[in-house]
Design a protein around this motif. Sequence first.
Motif, PDB file in Angstrom:
ATOM      1  N   THR A 130      -1.616   1.873   8.125  1.00 58.11           N
ATOM      2  CA  THR A 130      -1.938   0.483   7.839  1.00 58.11           C
ATOM      3  C   THR A 130      -2.922  -0.076   8.859  1.00 58.11           C
ATOM      4  N   MET A 131      -4.015  -0.657   8.365  1.00 56.20           N
ATOM      5  CA  MET A 131      -4.976  -1.373   9.184  1.00 56.20           C
ATOM      6  C   MET A 131      -4.946  -2.845   8.802  1.00 56.20           C
ATOM      7  N   GLY A 132      -5.292  -3.692   9.753  1.00 54.08           N
ATOM      8  CA  GLY A 132      -5.245  -5.115   9.493  1.00 54.08           C
ATOM      9  C   GLY A 132      -6.374  -5.881  10.137  1.00 54.08           C
ATOM     10  N   ARG A 145      -3.145   3.060   3.734  1.00 55.62           N
ATOM     11  CA  ARG A 145      -4.042   4.172   3.439  1.00 55.62           C
ATOM     12  C   ARG A 145      -4.258   4.321   1.936  1.00 55.62           C
ATOM     13  N   GLY A 146      -3.233   4.011   1.150  1.00 57.25           N
ATOM     14  CA  GLY A 146      -3.322   4.124  -0.294  1.00 57.25           C
ATOM     15  C   GLY A 146      -3.880   2.909  -1.001  1.00 57.25           C
ATOM     16  N   GLY A 147      -4.167   1.828  -0.263  1.00 56.08           N
ATOM     17  CA  GLY A 147      -4.801   0.674  -0.858  1.00 56.08           C
ATOM     18  C   GLY A 147      -3.901  -0.511  -1.148  1.00 56.08           C
ATOM     19  N   SER A 148      -2.627  -0.436  -0.805  1.00 51.08           N
ATOM     20  CA  SER A 148      -1.750  -1.590  -0.978  1.00 51.08           C
ATOM     21  C   SER A 148      -2.094  -2.661   0.047  1.00 51.08           C
ATOM     22  N   THR A 149      -2.080  -3.928  -0.366  1.00 53.38           N
ATOM     23  CA  THR A 149      -2.505  -5.021   0.502  1.00 53.38           C
ATOM     24  C   THR A 149      -1.444  -6.096   0.624  1.00 53.38           C
TER      25      THR A 149
END
Length: 115
Positions: free
Chosen positions: A33-35, A53-57
């Motif tokens: 997770t990046m933020g 990494r999979g695109g969940s926001t």
Amino acid sequence: QVQLVESGGGLVQPGGSLRLSCAASGSIFSINTMGWYRQAPGKQRELVAAITRGGSTNYADSVKGRFTISRDNAKNGVYLQMNSLKPEDTAVYYCNTFSVIYYPWGQGTQVTVSS
């Protein structure tokens, strides 16, 4: 070690838009997770958006519906599209992990929303 460089900030009128970019000098492939964070003068740094990494926001309530976070793992980049900007969005914006361990903080990029 990974270095983070933020760019894309500037002066914009209320209701305007900006696109922020975060360039990592090393691979972020292994980071789940990046933020994006922001810090206004006299206030604590706060998380405004995160992406896995999979695109969940996920987004802070204050920016939901106005900001969009995205990620390009192949290019080691994280981005923040900011629309319908408000004066209260004025802050220095940073990118980093959303985890127990952070990379060294970059210099951030200044966003100023003013008429």
